[in-house]
Scaffold this motif. Structure first.
Motif, short mmCIF file in Angstrom:
data_model
loop_
_atom_site.label_atom_id
_atom_site.label_comp_id
_atom_site.label_asym_id
_atom_site.label_seq_id
_atom_site.Cartn_x
_atom_site.Cartn_y
_atom_site.Cartn_z
N PRO A 1 -62.46 34.02 27.14
CA PRO A 1 -61.81 32.97 27.95
C PRO A 1 -60.63 32.31 27.25
O PRO A 1 -59.59 32.09 27.86
CB PRO A 1 -62.95 31.97 28.18
CG PRO A 1 -64.19 32.78 28.09
CD PRO A 1 -63.91 33.81 27.04
N HIS B 1 -61.38 29.29 33.98
CA HIS B 1 -61.97 29.46 35.31
C HIS B 1 -60.94 29.25 36.40
O HIS B 1 -60.89 29.99 37.39
CB HIS B 1 -63.13 28.48 35.47
CG HIS B 1 -63.80 28.55 36.81
ND1 HIS B 1 -64.59 29.62 37.21
CD2 HIS B 1 -63.78 27.69 37.87
CE1 HIS B 1 -65.03 29.42 38.43
NE2 HIS B 1 -64.56 28.25 38.86
N ARG C 1 -58.57 32.23 36.71
CA ARG C 1 -59.15 33.43 37.33
C ARG C 1 -59.39 33.27 38.82
O ARG C 1 -59.69 34.26 39.50
CB ARG C 1 -60.45 33.78 36.62
CG ARG C 1 -60.24 34.37 35.22
CD ARG C 1 -61.54 34.88 34.65
NE ARG C 1 -62.48 33.81 34.40
CZ ARG C 1 -63.80 33.94 34.35
NH1 ARG C 1 -64.33 35.12 34.57
NH2 ARG C 1 -64.58 32.92 34.09
N GLN C 2 -59.31 32.05 39.34
CA GLN C 2 -59.52 31.85 40.77
C GLN C 2 -58.28 32.28 41.54
O GLN C 2 -57.14 32.05 41.11
CB GLN C 2 -59.82 30.37 41.06
CG GLN C 2 -61.24 29.96 40.71
CD GLN C 2 -61.53 28.53 41.11
OE1 GLN C 2 -60.63 27.69 41.12
NE2 GLN C 2 -62.77 28.24 41.43
N HIS D 1 -62.64 26.43 28.80
CA HIS D 1 -63.34 27.27 29.78
C HIS D 1 -62.96 26.88 31.21
O HIS D 1 -62.87 27.74 32.08
CB HIS D 1 -64.85 27.16 29.57
CG HIS D 1 -65.38 28.00 28.46
ND1 HIS D 1 -65.90 29.26 28.65
CD2 HIS D 1 -65.46 27.77 27.11
CE1 HIS D 1 -66.28 29.77 27.48
NE2 HIS D 1 -66.03 28.87 26.54
#
Length: 791
Positions: free
Chosen positions: A309, A463, A466-467, A459
């Motif tokens: 990540p 996240h 990556r969305q 993190h």
């Protein structure tokens, strides 16, 4: 009352069982040690029969109460079989000051007398040894080294050709050999959290496996093949370093971390990590309370869980390969931070930026060093066959060729190694390098909370990256604006290009200006000088010029790098004489490898013991202990020995074989040579008086040898013992100098120079110059005045 969900109940049960297992394991693992302490409490002297369970490692301890010098020796792990003739089982870490422990090897069985220290506890028994071990399986000292030991020695020797930094860092970062690491650099690396670079840890193993795997991936290999190639490279690395327990643990952790990076399957790797930790603890229960193992597990868990990540977050701004090199040490440091507080109740403030800055350089040093090891190993294996095929070629000549090939790789590694040393020294010198942090449980809890917050942010950003971007919205039924003419776009593009070119020119000009200013500053000439008091930290090193590129060196300071830097700045390539006033590290340790850097004509030394300083061993044939009245003349310089009266170790200047004896710090200080140095030039005569670390009692004894029962007048006094109070003030009043120079380290822990010494100098009216305030002191005479310049 609602019952807990099944998943939480299972989790609570697992945590409870794990805690019970950990407590039971710790009690079982420490039971033999507790029994040992019951029979032999701290402070007792015990004769043990034991097996060596690891290679000896050098250590430097803080000065004991009342002592001025730090203690040095080796740390040797032992598995005790018997104590005072009775069967006993315990793991004992011995801090040995006697050189007889240096040559022990893993697996040797020894008998030794040790003193159980008062810091011992059931989790880690410690002891001290002042006498040599006996009954070694391999003879302890003088045992014939194995192939790996020979290759390590060759690597250290080849690295030494590129300076003290390379001799310490390249073997340390390659095979974990830190025997030649300068003490000052070791402290800088400790202060900046870079010590792990010179230990064979999981991070080193991860670097080897990850880089090898990514290289295979770049060449088109599949992920499975990449993991296999990485594991093969890691196995070879473990075999080269030596498969002792610590290296095997590091190999297992490094394999898991590398597998996580190469496979991209953090979940599977986390399961494998849990299985590996469980298996290792079951096979070797004491690992559960071993701090090295705990830190290794935490670092590997950080790599498995957070490395990818964080790499993705960094890769959005920088190249992926560079992001991976930065992410691995970053997450390892974050995960290990709270646990490190138990060992050091201070926070290395610049640890993260130092590790991030050093991260891209570590693979270069490690890989180049490993390739050099492979070349040296191939040389030892192939040279006998080459000598058999070509009878005219001797083994030594063939090995020399292999060493020249290895030196190319070591030379490539020496550049980033010096940069890492520069980073360590630079970050360590910044204010607040060791940030005070609350101790105990509160400090650990606070740092854990801060670490979790920072990791949570990273993190969270990963996240969000990556969305998929949302595509929901409303349709605008109005007509689209008409397209702008091409001429408008061309004008805009031209303006944008002009702006970019202007910014690029400004940035390039700024870089050129900075580079030129840096080069001018770095290569600025040294001031005119007749003598220079080198800034070597907490120690002494003074050059007295005898020619354009020659001088006499009095003492060498504690750090070879600082002494080499001073010699380079002064343009000295030949030393008419090297004088070691006495055998303490802050005066002789910097002379390590001196004969490789400059030509040395002769050596004078003094000591209260019977040994030539170890650093001067390569110059033993040129060494002698001068008696009072001895004179040395070199160009315009004359050096006369005033005291003390010593018995030379042997005729002809050849030191006797070492006799290991304990000499107190006070006795060694009072064995310092008292020198009257006279320089005669066109500007007149300048006299120096220097007496090493001579203490007040030693000065009173030394003056009995002088006709006037007092030190002669001198223009310049090198203040004894860095201005310490025990140096006394009599020598200051007797010599009545016009200038007093104090060679002392900035912010030293001894409080040097002492206010009483400074007050005595002020009373005599002497001008005072200090290296801790001004750096190196470049001294010359102009007319009737002494001029002190700084570079």
């Amino acid at each position: 009352m609602r019952s807990l969900p099944p998943s939480l109940a299972v989790l609570a049960g697992v945590v409870a069982l794990s805690a019970a297992a950990a407590i039971t394991t710790a009690l079982a693992a420490t039971a033999p040690s507790r029994d040992f302490l019951t029979e032999h409490p701290p402070g007792s002297v015990v004769r043990v029969n034991a097996t060596v369970t690891g290679m000896p490692r050098e250590y430097t301890g803080s000065p004991a109460p009342g002592e001025q010098e730090a203690s040095r020796g080796v740390v040797v792990p032992l598995a005790v079989h018997a104590a005072d003739g009775k069967a006993a089982t315990a793991e004992l870490t011995v801090f040995a000051a006697h050189p007889g422990w240096d040559g022990l090897r893993d697996g040797d069985t020894v008998n030794a007398v040790v003193n159980v220290t008062r810091t011992a506890n059931p989790a880690r028994l410690t002891a001290r040894a002042t006498s040599p071990p006996t009954g070694c399986d391999h003879g302890c000292r003088g045992a014939r080294p194995g192939l790996l030991d020979t290759v390590r020695a060759n690597l250290t020797r080849v690295s030494g050709r590129f300076g003290a930094v390379s001799a310490g860092l390249i073997p340390g970062m390659t095979v974990g050999d830190t025997s030649q690491l300068p003490e000052a650099l070791a402290q800088s690396m400790k202060d900046t959290g870079l010590t792990h670079l010179t230990a064979v840890s999981g991070s080193n193993c991860t670097v080897v496996m990850t880089l090898t795997g990514y290289a295979a991936l770049t060449l088109g290999a599949g992920r499975r093949l990449c993991v296999g190639i990485g594991l093969a490279a890691l196995a070879g690395f473990v075999l080269l370093v030596g498969p002792d327990p610590s290296v095997l643990r590091a190999g297992v952790m490094g394999a898991l971390g590398g597998a996580a990076m190469l496979s991209g399957r953090a979940g599977v790797s986390l399961n494998a990590l849990c299985a590996a930790v469980t298996g290792l603890v079951l096979v070797q229960p004491p690992l559960a309370i071993d701090f090295g193992f705990i830190l290794s597990v935490l670092a590997t868990a950080g790599i498995v869980v957070s490395a990818r990540p964080v790499t993705r977050v960094l890769a959005s701004r920088i190249p992926t390969a560079l992001a991976a090199c930065i992410a691995v040490p970053l997450v390892a440091q974050l995960w290990c931070g709270p646990a490190l507080l138990v060992l050091n109740p201070a926070l290395p403030l610049y640890s993260l930026p130092a590790n991030m800055a050093a991260a891209p350089l570590v693979p270069v040093v490690t890989v180049a060093g490993l390739l050099a090891v492979c070349v040296l190993l191939a040389g030892h294996l192939a040279s006998p066959a080459l000598s058999w095929l070509l009878p005219g070629v001797h083994d030594a000549a063939a090995l020399a060729g292999w060493e020249r090939a290895a030196s190319l790789l070591v030379g490539a590694a020496s550049v980033p190694a010096r940069v890492i040393a520069w980073l360590a020294d630079g970050f360590a010198a910044l204010p607040g390098a060791q940030l005070p942090w609350p101790g105990g449980v509160p400090g650990i809890v606070i740092l854990t909370a801060v670490t979790l917050l920072f990791l949570g942010i990273l993190h969270g950003v990963d996240h969000r990256l990556r969305q998929a971007a949302p595509i929901a919205g409303t349709v605008d039924a109005s007509s689209a604006p008409p397209p702008e003419p091409d001429a408008v776009w061309r004008v805009r593009a031209r303006r944008l290009r002009v702006r970019r070119r202007a910014l690029a020119m400004i940035a390039s000009l700024a870089v050129v200006v900075l580079v030129v200013l840096g080069a001018v500053w770095w290569f600025r000439p040294a001031p005119a000088w007749e003598s220079v008091v080198c800034d070597v930290g907490q120690g002494d090193a003074v050059l007295h010029r005898t020619g354009e590129h020659s001088a006499v060196l009095v003492d060498g300071g504690p750090d070879p790098r600082a002494l080499r830097r001073c010699l380079d700045q002064a343009g000295i390539t030949h030393l008419d004489a090297v004088i070691a006033t006495h055998n303490h590290d802050d005066h002789v340790a910097g002379m390590e490898g001196l004969s490789d850097a400059v030509d040395v004509e002769r050596v004078w030394y003094s000591t209260a013991g019977t040994e030539l300083p170890r650093e001067l061993a390569p110059l033993a044939e040129k060494a002698e202990q001068p008696a009072p009245g001895a004179r040395l003349t070199a160009g315009p310089l004359t050096v006369e020995v005033l005291a003390p009266r010593v018995t030379p170790t042997a005729t002809g200047g050849t030191p006797r074989a070492p006799v290991h004896s304990r000499v107190s710090s006070e006795d060694e200080n009072n064995a310092s040579l008292v020198l009257l140095i006279t320089r005669t030039a066109d500007q007149g005569t300048t006299t120096w008086l220097t007496a090493g670390d001579l203490e007040a009692d030693g000065y009173r004894a030394a003056t009995r040898l002088l006709p006037t029962a007092a030190a002669p007048h001198a223009d310049v006094l090198k203040v004894s013992h860095h201005g310490a109070r025990n140096g006394g003030t009599d020598i200051i009043r007797d010599s009545d100098p016009a200038l007093a120079v104090i060679s002392v380290g900035e912010g030293n822990s001894y409080g040097h120079p002492h206010p009483a010494t400074v007050a005595a100098l002020q009373e005599t009216g002497a001008a005072v110059a200090r290296t801790d305030l001004s750096g190196s002191l470049w001294i010359r005479k102009e007319g009737n005045q002494l001029v002190v310049s700084t570079r």
